[in-house]
Design an enzyme around this catalytic site. Structure first.
Site, mmCIF file in Angstrom:
data_model
loop_
_atom_site.group_PDB
_atom_site.id
_atom_site.type_symbol
_atom_site.label_atom_id
_atom_site.label_comp_id
_atom_site.label_asym_id
_atom_site.label_seq_id
_atom_site.Cartn_x
_atom_site.Cartn_y
_atom_site.Cartn_z
ATOM 1 N N HIS A 1 23.458 -13.738 17.378
ATOM 2 C CA HIS A 1 23.495 -15.266 16.056
ATOM 3 C C HIS A 1 23.936 -16.382 17.117
ATOM 4 C CE1 HIS A 1 24.791 -13.049 12.125
ATOM 5 N NE2 HIS A 1 23.663 -12.831 12.719
ATOM 6 N N CYS B 1 0.786 -1.381 0.233
ATOM 7 C CA CYS B 1 0.331 -0.053 -0.317
ATOM 8 C C CYS B 1 0.735 1.529 0.162
ATOM 9 C CB CYS B 1 -0.949 -0.278 1.636
ATOM 10 S SG CYS B 1 -0.164 -0.045 2.808
ATOM 11 N N CYS C 1 14.060 -26.711 23.274
ATOM 12 C CA CYS C 1 13.288 -27.545 22.621
ATOM 13 C C CYS C 1 12.362 -27.085 22.003
ATOM 14 C CB CYS C 1 12.372 -29.152 23.317
ATOM 15 S SG CYS C 1 11.370 -28.855 22.209
ATOM 16 N N ASP D 1 30.640 -19.967 18.643
ATOM 17 C CA ASP D 1 31.138 -20.496 18.815
ATOM 18 C C ASP D 1 31.856 -20.505 21.013
ATOM 19 O OD1 ASP D 1 34.124 -18.718 19.214
ATOM 20 O OD2 ASP D 1 34.382 -19.439 16.655
ATOM 21 N N ASN E 1 29.790 -15.466 15.920
ATOM 22 C CA ASN E 1 30.280 -16.694 16.268
ATOM 23 C C ASN E 1 28.914 -16.677 17.229
ATOM 24 O OD1 ASN E 1 32.367 -15.395 14.348
ATOM 25 N ND2 ASN E 1 33.983 -14.932 16.102
ATOM 26 N N PRO F 1 36.427 -23.291 10.914
ATOM 27 C CA PRO F 1 36.715 -22.884 9.432
ATOM 28 C C PRO F 1 35.513 -21.767 9.697
ATOM 29 C CG PRO F 1 35.617 -25.047 9.432
ATOM 30 C CD PRO F 1 36.123 -24.770 11.150
ATOM 31 N N ASP F 2 35.452 -20.630 8.513
ATOM 32 C CA ASP F 2 34.785 -20.075 8.440
ATOM 33 C C ASP F 2 33.522 -20.783 7.098
ATOM 34 O OD1 ASP F 2 35.492 -19.712 5.979
ATOM 35 O OD2 ASP F 2 36.087 -17.633 6.216
ATOM 36 N N PHE F 3 32.417 -19.490 7.151
ATOM 37 C CA PHE F 3 31.861 -20.389 5.997
ATOM 38 C C PHE F 3 32.026 -20.072 4.634
ATOM 39 C CE2 PHE F 3 29.581 -20.783 10.303
ATOM 40 C CZ PHE F 3 28.777 -21.376 10.084
ATOM 41 N N ARG F 4 32.180 -19.050 4.038
ATOM 42 C CA ARG F 4 32.657 -18.217 2.787
ATOM 43 C C ARG F 4 33.465 -18.453 1.732
ATOM 44 N NH1 ARG F 4 28.248 -16.077 5.663
ATOM 45 N NH2 ARG F 4 26.345 -15.973 4.974
#
Length: 517
Positions: A365, A49, A373, A348, A346, A272-275
């Site tokens: 994160h 809208c 649960c 970790d 992170n 290890p990192d992700f990318r």
């Protein structure tokens, strides 16, 4: 890390035409303001809208608009991202690229914002007092403000939120003023605007950057009657170098340092990192037979098939890794009373292991530190989850015989909201920040990546393997001729932080922290 990478939700896939109305962007959105509170700092536009509302970081009127209308998709004027309120996540698809371009065009318009000089404004107010002696000054100003807002938005539909009383006052003002015709009133308004065209020089792009995208470092934009000649404050750095940053940290001017960290600071610990090409976690997920790489951290996929995540978790679970130089440097900043906050992507928990106090830490994160649960929300200990994972068993909920839920570490998956602490601290901390350090992150995942936009008027340092975060709406200005505050150090972040420690003259104190741990 993986909190809010955009997804192509069902509303974009199957309901695009009913959710996305491009014609709403045809109107002249020069300075988008919240329809409810008139705020101009961080706003979203409803893609159904066209109503502009402020974010939850301000007064939360965008969320209220969704509750009232159930229009799912909104677009951000700050970073051109799209949010689905129904799916509660960032969304995107290729069809939205045209809208991103329109939002960018709004920012890069060459039109000028009209500034009414003080003297002329006072004369106009005096004339108003003579023509309408019965109207109060407050009412007169309020009416003028509403007229200005309507002119800026170039639409009459936005006046729907104005009360009947205000509308009546406006009408009375026009009637008393020698019963001028409506056409003459409109002509006079246009004449006033054109007469101020050549006044003080603030282009639309300059004000848009300051008010919407958070880029400018100039004065706070105020009402035209309060506008003062901007004065550029002297930079706290003689030049944008790491040597100057070290001097600044050791001065009495630097007291509230914010550190933003990503997976890059934990690579030296063996995580290890992700990318990263070939070595990043996303490059090693083929064995899990996923529909797409990010599915391993997607909450909906997890509910259907949690096993791949728990297999991967054995490689990431805390307890097998030690903090790095960067972690202990942040701990040293805290010990010296200089750390305002460490915002980390992170999971970790190495920040906790390094001894950074919980009240100085924002795990944007989430982390493995706690678990719940997914069905009944009962909390479980880390030891319970770890024991099941390393036995290659799924950590199932034992609350009741009826609950068949899976216990998940409190890591923010795609499709989940960030912790409220992230929003609360971000809102408060960045107004106090006098130095921002960004270390070991790709700055690709929002809203975490957008935090750099909110560190205004203070030095910002990127310590990273590659240059990131350079964008035209609040990002780093490393290569801009006007840059005085942004510093980049490209290379191995552990080595570069050690170099900074030496420049600071903190080697002995740093070594003491290492010995204790």
């Amino acid at each position: 890390m993986y909190a809010v990478n955009p997804i192509e939700c069902i509303h974009l896939k199957e309901e695009y035409d009913s959710c996305i109305n491009k014609s709403i962007l045809d109107k002249d959105l020069k300075i988008p303001r919240c329809h409810a509170c008139d705020d101009d700092s961080e706003n979203w536009i409803c893609m159904t809208c066209g109503v502009v509302s402020c974010s939850r970081h301000v007064n939360g009127h965008a969320g209220e608009h969704f509750e009232n209308t159930k229009h799912p998709i909104s677009a951000s004027f700050s970073d051109h991202s799209f949010w689905c309120y129904t799916c509660d996540t960032y969304v995107h698809n290729t069809q939205l690229l045209d809208i991103c371009k329109i939002l960018e065009d709004i920012r890069s318009s060459n039109k000028k914002v009209i500034i009414v000089p003080k003297k002329k404004k006072e004369e106009e107010e005096e004339e108003e007092d003579q023509v309408v002696p019965s109207a109060s000054t407050t009412t007169s100003k309020k009416t003028t403000s509403i007229s200005k807002q309507t002119t800026v938005n170039n639409t009459t539909t936005t006046t729907s939120s104005i009360t009947t009383t205000t509308t009546t006052t406006t009408t009375t003002s026009i009637t008393v003023n020698n019963n001028e015709k409506e056409e003459e009133s409109e002509s006079e308004s246009e004449t006033d605007e054109s007469s101020s065209e050549g006044e003080e020089s603030l282009t639309l792009i300059q004000r848009m950057k300051e008010m919407i995208f958070g880029v400018g470092r100039g004065p706070k934009i105020v009402a035209p009657s309060e506008q003062e000649e901007p004065e550029e404050e002297p930079s706290v750095l003689k030049k944008p170098t790491i040597e100057e940053i070290a001097k600044y940290i050791n001065s009495d001017k630097c007291k509230n340092i914010i550190v933003m960290t990503g997976a890059g600071i934990s690579v030296a610990a063996g995580i290890p990192d992700f990318r990263s090409p070939k070595t990043g976690l996303y490059e090693k997920l083929d064995k899990y037979d996923l529909p797409y790489r990010e599915a391993i951290f997607d909450i909906e996929y997890f509910k259907k098939n949690p096993k791949p995540f728990y297999v991967l978790s054995k490689e990431l679970f805390p307890g097998s890794f030690d903090p790095t130089t960067v972690h202990y440097f942040i701990k040293l900043l805290s010990d010296k009373g200089l750390l305002l906050r460490n915002f980390t992507q992170n999971i970790d928990t190495l920040e906790r292991i390094a001894g950074i106090p919980d009240n100085k830490l924002v795990e944007a994160h989430g982390s493995f530190a706690t678990s719940h649960c997914v069905s009944c929300k009962k909390e479980y200990s880390t030891d319970y989850v770890k024991e099941r994972i390393f036995k290659d068993e799924l950590p199932e909920c034992t609350q009741t015989s009826d609950c068949k839920g899976i216990v998940k570490p409190d890591i923010v998956f795609f499709g989940e909201s960030l912790p409220s602490r992230f929003n609360d601290c971000a809102r408060e901390d960045f107004t106090k920040c006098d130095l921002l350090l960004v270390i070991g992150t790709s700055l690709k995942v929002h809203p975490f990546a957008s935090l750099i936009n909110f560190a205004k008027g203070c030095p910002r340092v990127l310590i990273n393997f590659e240059e990131v975060g350079t964008n035209p709406y609040g990002g780093f200005k490393f290569n801009h001729p006007s840059n005085k505050l942004d510093v980049k150090c490209i290379g191995d972040c552990q080595t570069l932080v050690l170099d900074l420690i030496k420049l600071l003259g903190w080697e002995n104190e740093f070594n003491q922290i290492i010995k204790k741990n």
